[in-house]
Design an enzyme around this catalytic site. Structure first.
Site, short mmCIF file in Angstrom:
data_model
loop_
_atom_site.label_atom_id
_atom_site.label_comp_id
_atom_site.label_asym_id
_atom_site.label_seq_id
_atom_site.Cartn_x
_atom_site.Cartn_y
_atom_site.Cartn_z
CG HIS A 161 46.12 42.46 41.37
ND1 HIS A 161 45.26 41.80 40.53
CD2 HIS A 161 46.88 43.24 40.57
CE1 HIS A 161 45.49 42.17 39.28
NE2 HIS A 161 46.45 43.05 39.27
CD GLU A 265 43.95 45.26 40.48
OE1 GLU A 265 43.55 44.98 39.34
OE2 GLU A 265 45.03 45.84 40.71
#
Ligand code: TA6
Length: 306
Positions: A161, A265
């Protein structure tokens, strides 16, 4: 042609970082990086002569059981919110074991971390996870997750992420997603198709792009920098900026910090989730690099940096 070996030797310092959490400070001939054992969390990567590649909130917590805000959260074994469970899984809340630090002949440094065997997998099929962070001119992050049972299925979402540092979100765009189907999770959840060659940001943006195994780029016209995100084993790309209201609702994020970051991400989430048979391993990796942004470069499909 003889490969040039780096002028300065690489070095690694193992010490207490913020919140007295153990971390590694890594220096190579080209870059510096910081990796916390907490969540196997890379919080910093910066090439000499460039602004940091990763964003880290000045308000981030550094406490056991809490996620670090910024850098590269390791999202495992689920993505997003779950009733009565921590958002984005529990792997980023745990202390990973430092298995090995390797000084490679190339002058790069590899840090290998392993998620300890847990007492409680919160109803999930028990799994093993190993994470290799390779620091040099580029930053390579490789997460492998293995179904630790002989015969139970593991339904898995995994994601790196990554919070990227940008000069100003208003001067930033994301290229490489034109024509891709995505789930727009802002307001009424809707399925759309991306029409922009370069995605720009004018409000809260939170999109899950599906079946995107290819390279994505971030173009930062303020710092004249192109960030290249090469992916392996990652079908999903999530693009997120909280913008003003959500930034104000996040206690571990400055009200104005939305201007200095964008999340792009890479993983396997939602419809791209994985199902692993007993003993099967899923390998996810990203290689992050940067290069000068050629003036007036068309924001077309991404291409790998040098
Ligand atoms: O990846 C985007 C997202 O799912 C956003 O919806 C936002 O919640 C972000 O992740 C951060 O989640 P976190 O649990 O780290 O606050």
């Amino acid at each position: 042609m003889k490969k040039s070996t780096p002028a300065t030797r690489a070095g690694v310092l193992f010490q207490e970082g913020q919140g007295d959490l153990p971390m590694l400070e890594i220096r190579t001939a080209w870059s510096t990086a910081v990796v916390y054992l907490h969540g196997a969390h890379v919080t910093h990567f910066q090439k000499a002569g460039e602004p940091p590649l990763l964003f880290l909130s000045k308000m981030s917590r550094f406490t056991a059981g809490e996620p670090i805000r910024g850098g590269v959260p390791v999202i495992l074994p689920w993505f997003g919110a779950r009733e009565g469970q921590p958002s984005h899984g529990f792997a980023r809340l745990l202390a990973w074991h430092l298995e090995e630090v390797t000084f490679l002949r190339s002058g790069e440094v590899n840090v290998r971390l392993r998620l300890p065997t847990l007492e409680d997998y919160r109803g999930f099929t028990p799994f093993a996870a190993e994470y290799n962070v390779t620091i040099g001119r580029r930053l390579r992050l490789a997460l492998s997750v293995t179904n630790a049972t002989p015969d139970r299925e593991l339904v898995l979402e995994d994601c790196l992420h990554t919070y990227f540092a940008v000069s100003d979100i208003a001067r930033t765009s994301v290229a490489g997603l034109r024509g891709v189907r995505y789930l727009d999770t802002v307001g009424e959840r809707a399925e759309r198709v991306e029409t922009a060659r370069a995605i720009r940001f004018t409000g809260e943006t939170d999109r899950i792009y599906l079946h995107t195994p290819h390279t994505i780029e971030i173009h930062d016209r303020g710092w004249k920098r192109r960030i290249v995100i090469e992916k392996e084993g990652a079908a999903t790309t999530v693009v997120w900026n909280p913008w003003i209201e959500k930034a104000q609702r996040m206690p571990d994020f400055g009200n104005e910090e939305y201007r200095q970051m964008v999340c792009v991400e890479s993983g396997n989430a939602g419809p791209d989730r994985l199902t692993l048979a007993g003993g099967q391993t899923a390998a996810l990796a990203v290689t992050l690099s940067s290069a000068p942004l050629a003036a007036g470069r068309p924001a077309g499909r991404a291409r790998a940096a040098r």
